[in-house]
Design an enzyme around this catalytic site. Structure first.
Site, PDB file in Angstrom:
ATOM      1  N   GLY A 231     -17.077   5.736  -2.654  1.00 17.95           N
ATOM      2  CA  GLY A 231     -16.150   6.170  -1.600  1.00 17.95           C
ATOM      3  C   GLY A 231     -15.679   5.043  -0.706  1.00 17.95           C
ATOM      4  O   GLY A 231     -15.181   5.275   0.389  1.00 17.95           O
TER       5      GLY A 231
ATOM      6  N   SER B 278     -12.120   1.252  -5.702  1.00 15.05           N
ATOM      7  CA  SER B 278     -11.790   1.700  -7.067  1.00 15.05           C
ATOM      8  C   SER B 278     -12.973   1.818  -8.015  1.00 15.05           C
ATOM      9  O   SER B 278     -12.908   1.391  -9.165  1.00 15.05           O
ATOM     10  CB  SER B 278     -10.731   0.794  -7.701  1.00 15.05           C
ATOM     11  OG  SER B 278      -9.549   0.879  -6.984  1.00 15.05           O
TER      12      SER B 278
ATOM     13  N   THR C 196       2.762   2.112  -2.294  1.00 15.69           N
ATOM     14  CA  THR C 196       4.042   1.799  -2.932  1.00 15.69           C
ATOM     15  C   THR C 196       4.001   2.094  -4.430  1.00 15.69           C
ATOM     16  O   THR C 196       5.048   2.256  -5.048  1.00 15.69           O
ATOM     17  CB  THR C 196       4.387   0.304  -2.748  1.00 15.69           C
ATOM     18  OG1 THR C 196       3.259  -0.466  -3.149  1.00 15.69           O
ATOM     19  CG2 THR C 196       4.701  -0.019  -1.292  1.00 15.69           C
TER      20      THR C 196
ATOM     21  N   GLU D  49       0.831  -1.216   0.000  1.00 21.51           N
ATOM     22  CA  GLU D  49       0.000   0.000   0.000  1.00 21.51           C
ATOM     23  C   GLU D  49       0.861   1.259   0.000  1.00 21.51           C
ATOM     24  O   GLU D  49       1.840   1.344   0.744  1.00 21.51           O
ATOM     25  CB  GLU D  49      -0.912  -0.024   1.237  1.00 21.51           C
ATOM     26  CG  GLU D  49      -2.280   0.540   0.992  1.00 21.51           C
ATOM     27  CD  GLU D  49      -3.106  -0.324   0.025  1.00 21.51           C
ATOM     28  OE1 GLU D  49      -3.139   0.022  -1.173  1.00 21.51           O
ATOM     29  OE2 GLU D  49      -3.694  -1.315   0.478  1.00 21.51           O
TER      30      GLU D  49
ATOM     31  N   SER E 236     -13.918   4.587  -9.324  1.00 23.70           N
ATOM     32  CA  SER E 236     -13.569   5.513 -10.408  1.00 23.70           C
ATOM     33  C   SER E 236     -12.698   4.816 -11.460  1.00 23.70           C
ATOM     34  O   SER E 236     -12.941   4.975 -12.660  1.00 23.70           O
ATOM     35  CB  SER E 236     -12.902   6.777  -9.866  1.00 23.70           C
ATOM     36  OG  SER E 236     -11.758   6.456  -9.117  1.00 23.70           O
TER      37      SER E 236
ATOM     38  N   ASP F 171      -4.730   0.884  -9.274  1.00 21.55           N
ATOM     39  CA  ASP F 171      -6.162   0.599  -9.396  1.00 21.55           C
ATOM     40  C   ASP F 171      -6.551   0.327 -10.850  1.00 21.55           C
ATOM     41  O   ASP F 171      -7.207  -0.666 -11.165  1.00 21.55           O
ATOM     42  CB  ASP F 171      -6.990   1.774  -8.863  1.00 21.55           C
ATOM     43  CG  ASP F 171      -6.636   2.117  -7.429  1.00 21.55           C
ATOM     44  OD1 ASP F 171      -5.951   1.314  -6.778  1.00 21.55           O
ATOM     45  OD2 ASP F 171      -7.052   3.196  -6.969  1.00 21.55           O
TER      46      ASP F 171
ATOM     47  N   TYR G 299      -3.527  12.458   0.559  1.00 17.13           N
ATOM     48  CA  TYR G 299      -2.840  11.564  -0.395  1.00 17.13           C
ATOM     49  C   TYR G 299      -1.720  12.329  -1.109  1.00 17.13           C
ATOM     50  O   TYR G 299      -0.581  11.882  -1.165  1.00 17.13           O
ATOM     51  CB  TYR G 299      -3.872  11.037  -1.395  1.00 17.13           C
ATOM     52  CG  TYR G 299      -3.341  10.005  -2.354  1.00 17.13           C
ATOM     53  CD1 TYR G 299      -3.419   8.646  -2.055  1.00 17.13           C
ATOM     54  CD2 TYR G 299      -2.771  10.371  -3.573  1.00 17.13           C
ATOM     55  CE1 TYR G 299      -2.944   7.695  -2.941  1.00 17.13           C
ATOM     56  CE2 TYR G 299      -2.288   9.431  -4.456  1.00 17.13           C
ATOM     57  CZ  TYR G 299      -2.383   8.092  -4.140  1.00 17.13           C
ATOM     58  OH  TYR G 299      -1.897   7.150  -5.010  1.00 17.13           O
TER      59      TYR G 299
HETATM   60  C1  GLA Z   1      -5.356   4.688  -4.055  1.00 15.97           C
HETATM   61  C2  GLA Z   1      -4.639   5.076  -5.342  1.00 15.97           C
HETATM   62  C3  GLA Z   1      -3.624   3.994  -5.733  1.00 15.97           C
HETATM   63  C4  GLA Z   1      -2.702   3.643  -4.569  1.00 15.97           C
HETATM   64  C5  GLA Z   1      -3.497   3.399  -3.300  1.00 15.97           C
HETATM   65  C6  GLA Z   1      -2.604   3.222  -2.093  1.00 15.97           C
HETATM   66  O1  GLA Z   1      -6.133   3.555  -4.263  1.00 15.97           O
HETATM   67  O2  GLA Z   1      -5.553   5.273  -6.386  1.00 15.97           O
HETATM   68  O3  GLA Z   1      -2.904   4.427  -6.856  1.00 15.97           O
HETATM   69  O4  GLA Z   1      -1.745   4.650  -4.377  1.00 15.97           O
HETATM   70  O5  GLA Z   1      -4.404   4.448  -3.020  1.00 15.97           O
HETATM   71  O6  GLA Z   1      -1.841   2.058  -2.196  1.00 15.97           O
END
Ligand code: GLA
Length: 390
Positions: free
Chosen positions: A125, A129, A38, A36, A131, A175, A225
């Site tokens: 939310g 993923s 990374t 995560e 989106s 994602d 983020y």
């Molecule tokens: C979100 C981002 C990904 C990744 C994760 C954390 O899902 O869209 O690209 O950075 O957070 O691992």
């Protein structure tokens, strides 16, 4: 999986009858098993596609319009396919708009306009993923219907770019890549720097992956983020004193990092970098564990990942921590961690099949007592990446 006949009816209600064919596509959501924060550091991730996601019905139009609708909300919008601009009021529609815009930027022109009806099964939310799922299914469908080459790695990159630039979220590649390239019963070991990847059979025997939704909306996630990303970039700048060629944290082994981490000036930046380098190492160790069929060890690494995201990267928050703490108390649980960006969203736990019911009850109860929120649980199967449905 959605009922396609029902969706066909809904499509006609929104966009009317026509002689033209309605085509159906599907892209999944994803869960990340380990690795995560990374991806944007050029490290390893280990996500898998889910069996639920976004179903898209799409039909050519006689004009250059771009009709957008979702079964989740009543609004239908018809824009011009040739004039795409970001508009906050358009909400989720900015994702398909972003893709169309990105395709235009890459010189892909459309022979006609299109109507698109999305049916989303991923809770909004939740950090699974939704989106990326919308972006990838849209790109895949439009390329297919325009008889353009359909390359799922390029689609992932195009989708990420549209999210970075059109929607202003500086996400990494994980994602979109997982949603585009997933395979049933396999997780994806992806090296985010080179995009080399391996589909690894995920054989969990009598253990199930259980996703727990905290139902805590991921508020403030974008700014926090982007701040984490900037801190990682700062660490790279400091470490250049010892490694002049360094561009991403993921290029350092744990040993190299430990030998030069004193160069990082800021204590918080140092903690962030420590998480990233150790997390990449955990992903590699988790591959050894899987190869040896050692799910206990895999679960321990999941626990280590969460603890590091809590203490070093500081992206968990009370809700995710409460759910993970509760999960670890249930007998038959080998490991539990947050999945995705953090600050709310979902956890993933490896739970013995005989304990799943007890897990849902016990974790749901303890989580509610601690946070006042009701959790949802999904016993997850690993599904395919984006595809056209017959
Ligand atoms: C979100 C981002 C990904 C990744 C994760 C954390 O899902 O869209 O690209 O950075 O957070 O691992």
């Amino acid at each position: 999986m959605a009922n396609i006949q029902e969706l066909n009816k809904k499509f006609v209600e929104r966009f009317g009858e026509s002689e033209r064919t309605i085509h159906v596509f599907h892209a999944p959501g994803r869960v990340n098993l380990i690795g995560e924060h990374t991806d944007y550091n050029g490290g390893y991730v280990f996500p898998a596609a889910l069996t639920f996601g976004t179903t898209l019905l799409i039909r050519k139009r006689d004009d250059k319009g771009l009709g957008l609708a979702t079964t989740n909300f009543p609004k239908t919008n018809v824009l011009s396919v040739e004039k795409i601009v970001y508009d906050e009021a358009d909400d989720w529609m900015n994702y398909p708009k972003g893709i169309v815009n990105e395709m235009h930027q890459q010189g892909i022109t459309f022979s006609s306009g299109y109507d698109l009806l999305y049916h989303g099964e991923i809770p909004n939310g939740s950090g699974l993923s939704s989106s990326a799922s919308i972006e990838v299914v849209t790109a895949f469908a439009l390329l297919t219907l325009e008889n353009q080459p359909v390359d799922t790695v390029k689609i992932a990159l195009m989708s990420q770019k549209s999210e970075n630039e059109f929607n202003g979220v500086k996400c990494g590649i994980m994602d979109q890549f997982a949603v585009a390239n997933g395979k049933k019963d396999h997780a994806i070991l992806l090296m985010c720097d080179t995009l080399e990847y391996d589909l690894v059979p995920f054989n969990s025997g009598s253990y199930k992956l259980v996703i727990g939704n905290t139902n805590k909306r991921r508020g403030l996630v974008d700014s926090a983020y982007n701040e984490r990303r900037a801190q990682c970039e700062q660490a790279v700048q400091d470490l250049k004193a010892a490694h002049p060629e360094l561009t991403l944290l993921g290029q350092l082994s744990l040993e190299q990092f430990n030998a030069s981490k004193h160069l990082i000036k800021d204590e918080v930046v140092s903690k962030r970098a420590q998480h990233v380098v150790e997390e990449i190492d955990r992903v590699l160790k988790s591959m050894d564990a899987l190869k040896a069929n050692d799910l206990q060890a895999f679960g321990q690494l999941m626990n280590g990942s969460h603890d590091s995201l809590r203490d070093l990267y500081e992206v968990t928050g009370d809700e995710l921590d409460a759910m993970v703490d509760a999960a670890r108390k249930v007998p038959g649980v080998l490991g539990a961690r947050m999945t995705g960006a953090g600050f709310g969203g979902c956890t993933v736990s490896l739970v013995h099949e005989d304990s799943v019911e007890q897990f849902k009850e016990q974790v749901g109860k303890e989580y509610n007592e601690k946070t006042g929120l009701n959790a949802d649980f999904y016993v997850c199967s690993i599904g395919n990446g984006v595809e056209q449905l017959a």
